[in-house]
Design an enzyme around this catalytic site. Structure first.
Site, short mmCIF file in Angstrom:
data_model
loop_
_atom_site.label_atom_id
_atom_site.label_comp_id
_atom_site.label_asym_id
_atom_site.label_seq_id
_atom_site.Cartn_x
_atom_site.Cartn_y
_atom_site.Cartn_z
N ASP A 13 0.82 -1.22 0.00
CA ASP A 13 0.00 0.00 0.00
C ASP A 13 0.85 1.27 0.00
O ASP A 13 0.43 2.31 0.49
CB ASP A 13 -0.94 0.03 1.21
CG ASP A 13 -1.82 -1.21 1.30
OD1 ASP A 13 -2.45 -1.53 0.29
OD2 ASP A 13 -1.84 -1.85 2.36
N LYS A 16 2.33 2.04 -5.09
CA LYS A 16 3.00 1.48 -6.25
C LYS A 16 2.21 1.73 -7.53
O LYS A 16 2.78 1.91 -8.59
CB LYS A 16 3.22 -0.03 -6.07
CG LYS A 16 4.25 -0.40 -5.03
CD LYS A 16 4.61 -1.88 -5.07
CE LYS A 16 3.46 -2.77 -4.69
NZ LYS A 16 3.05 -2.63 -3.29
N LYS A 18 0.39 4.23 -8.69
CA LYS A 18 0.66 5.49 -9.38
C LYS A 18 2.05 5.49 -10.01
O LYS A 18 2.24 5.93 -11.14
CB LYS A 18 0.55 6.66 -8.40
CG LYS A 18 1.02 7.97 -9.04
CD LYS A 18 1.26 9.07 -8.04
CE LYS A 18 2.04 10.19 -8.72
NZ LYS A 18 2.15 11.40 -7.90
N GLY A 40 -3.52 -4.85 -4.43
CA GLY A 40 -4.38 -3.89 -5.11
C GLY A 40 -3.64 -2.62 -5.48
O GLY A 40 -2.78 -2.14 -4.73
N HIS A 41 -3.94 -2.09 -6.66
CA HIS A 41 -3.41 -0.81 -7.11
C HIS A 41 -4.59 0.09 -7.46
O HIS A 41 -5.54 -0.34 -8.11
CB HIS A 41 -2.54 -0.96 -8.37
CG HIS A 41 -1.25 -1.67 -8.15
ND1 HIS A 41 -0.59 -1.64 -6.94
CD2 HIS A 41 -0.49 -2.44 -8.97
CE1 HIS A 41 0.53 -2.35 -7.06
NE2 HIS A 41 0.60 -2.85 -8.27
N ARG A 143 3.06 -29.86 -5.61
CA ARG A 143 2.93 -30.49 -6.93
C ARG A 143 1.55 -31.10 -7.18
O ARG A 143 1.42 -32.11 -7.87
CB ARG A 143 4.04 -31.54 -7.15
CG ARG A 143 5.42 -30.93 -7.19
CD ARG A 143 6.50 -31.96 -7.03
NE ARG A 143 6.49 -32.53 -5.69
CZ ARG A 143 7.42 -33.38 -5.23
NH1 ARG A 143 8.41 -33.76 -6.02
NH2 ARG A 143 7.36 -33.84 -4.01
N GLN A 223 2.43 -6.53 -2.96
CA GLN A 223 2.77 -6.48 -1.53
C GLN A 223 4.10 -5.74 -1.31
O GLN A 223 4.35 -4.75 -1.98
CB GLN A 223 2.78 -7.88 -0.91
CG GLN A 223 1.43 -8.51 -0.78
CD GLN A 223 1.08 -9.41 -1.95
OE1 GLN A 223 1.95 -9.96 -2.64
NE2 GLN A 223 -0.20 -9.58 -2.20
N VAL A 299 -7.98 -3.62 -1.78
CA VAL A 299 -8.66 -4.90 -1.93
C VAL A 299 -9.65 -5.15 -0.80
O VAL A 299 -10.79 -5.53 -1.01
CB VAL A 299 -7.63 -6.06 -2.02
CG1 VAL A 299 -8.32 -7.41 -1.91
CG2 VAL A 299 -6.86 -5.96 -3.32
N PRO A 303 -9.33 -0.35 7.25
CA PRO A 303 -8.48 0.81 7.56
C PRO A 303 -7.06 0.36 7.84
O PRO A 303 -6.83 -0.67 8.49
CB PRO A 303 -9.13 1.41 8.82
CG PRO A 303 -9.95 0.30 9.40
CD PRO A 303 -10.38 -0.55 8.25
N LEU A 331 4.33 12.45 0.42
CA LEU A 331 5.01 13.46 1.24
C LEU A 331 4.01 14.52 1.70
O LEU A 331 4.12 15.06 2.81
CB LEU A 331 6.14 14.10 0.44
CG LEU A 331 6.99 15.14 1.18
CD1 LEU A 331 7.78 14.48 2.30
CD2 LEU A 331 7.93 15.86 0.22
#
Length: 429
Positions: A13, A16, A18, A40-41, A143, A223, A299, A303, A331
């Protein structure tokens, strides 16, 4: 001209989505190489907001998207995501999306086992998303996984499903959960096969051709390093390796193809789910960071826990992740704070330590040692050059560079794609 690999350096989180979207404009191909739909992005493009879990972010920019063999694929979740972004105007076809034919599938039995196990853990729960990622990876290394290429050989599925159900139904019954029949799984696979198979291909071969042709490849991790199954806060981790080295094995390319490794870090720290978090803030400052940063899981919707920047953990991520440079995000969330703290070390049972321990008991007992700096009253939101940043904000960034032993090469000052300060183009490294 270099390829670029993007990984998270905290607990995920970090923003990534953007950064990958911003870099995708310079790439030809974008590859997801590990994880599942527990990642999730969120991408903001003009008035459109895209929420992606399995699809590579480059699809939003009209690039070829690749799902590598290191990803575990929930076919229903994938098709739902494809339908959603198609309705938003994206073009997703076998020409624009390549999926490794040797990628393992997440089946309904995996999610059922994941949730049953988590419920049985009680107060010792890990905080999984319950989507079956862990059990699917277990089947891969044991397997007994059903892979996408198996869908083209229905005659072999019968005995493979027998083996898989022997294992999973035994566990489900022991946990008091509902078991599955072979017919249920066959019906599931019969339904998804016509839509999924056209996307499957030998990804490793196509990527090798692209590399030989000099095409730029962007490898996109899910992640983050502190959730890596080997190097993270075990057992409160994901079920795959998240470090940059896995970009090679998770997509079928040579280690030299990984290129410039860009680590993503927030200007503070967040975490979703259970597990140790040394710099977590339970006060108004922590709540302020969460409110300003809109800290809810893409996802899960849960919070996020919020705290100060932990330079010790980032330095570890830089070393084990092979990070060449850092993209520092959010920032602007720190604007207006009177003071800002950075964790520069720990105390454990009265002793000062400089690295994060591996044992979970010790991880839960470490206490952060802080260095405090003055904040800034001016706004950094929307800044696109160093000249637009307050002097104290620049000092904060420079101090972070010293502590983590890596340069900040990109700086993000808002969710908008172009509100980015570039100090060094990773593709030109």
């Amino acid at each position: 001209m270099s390829n670029v690999t993007v990984i998270g350096t905290q607990w995920g989180d970090e923003g990534k989505g953007k950064i990958v979207d911003w870099l995708a404009s310079r790439a030809d191909i974008v590859v997801r190489f590990q994880g599942g739909h527990n990642a999730g992005h969120t991408l903001v493009v003009g008035e459109q907001v895209y929420k992606l879990s399995l699809l590579p972010s480059g699809l939003v920019r009209g690039k070829i998207g690749v799902i590598g063999n290191g990803v575990v694929v929930d076919p229903k979740a994938l098709m739902t995501e494809i339908d959603r972004v198609t309705a938003q105007g994206l073009v997703v076809t076998p020409e624009t999306l390549w999926i490794a034919e040797n990628a393992p599938l997440i089946l309904p039995v995996h999610g059922a086992l994941d949730r049953a196990r988590e419920a049985a853990r009680g107060e010792h729960k890990i905080g999984t998303t319950g989507r079956g990622i862990g059990p699917a990876y277990e089947d891969k290394v044991a397997r007994r996984a059903i892979r996408i290429c198996d869908l083209a050989e229905p005659e072999t599925l019968d005995w493979k499903l027998d083996e898989l159900l022997l294992h999973h139904n035994t566990l489900l019954a022991g946990l008091g959960a509902e078991t599955f029949t072979k017919e249920q799984l066959k019906d599931f696979l019969t339904e998804i096969t016509p839509r999924l198979l056209p996307f499957s291909c030998q990804v490793w071969d196509r990527l090798d051709e692209a590399r030989r042709a000099g095409r730029r490849i962007l490898f996109e991790g899910a992640q983050a390093v502190m959730l890596d199954v080997d190097h993270g806060t075990y057992p409160f981790v994901t079920s795959s390796n998240t470090v940059a080295a896995v970009a090679a094995s998770g997509s079928g390319v040579s280690p030299s193809s990984v290129g410039f490794v860009l680590g993503i870090a927030k200007a503070y720290t967040t975490r979703v789910g259970e597990g140790p978090f040394p710099t977590e803030l339970h006060d108004q400052t922590g709540r302020t960071l969460g409110e300003r940063g809109h800290e809810f899981g893409t996802v899960t919707g849960r919070p996020r826990r919020c705290g100060w920047f932990d330079a010790v953990l980032i330095r570890r991520a830089v070393r084990v992740g092979g990070v060449s440079g850092i993209a520092l995000t959010k920032l602007d969330v720190l604007d207006g704070l009177d003071e800002i703290s950075i964790c520069v070390g720990y105390e454990l049972d009265g002793q000062k330590i400089e690295t994060f321990p591996s044992a979970p008991g010790a991880q839960s007992r470490v206490k952060p040692v802080y260095e405090t700096m003055p904040g800034w009253k001016e706004t950094t939101a929307g800044a696109r050059s160093w000249a637009e940043l307050p002097a104290q904000a620049i000092k904060y960034v420079r101090r972070i560079e010293e502590l983590i032993e890596a340069p900040v090469t990109l700086l993000s000052t808002s969710p908008e794609r172009d509100d980015t300060i570039l100090m060094r183009d990773p593709f030109e490294d």
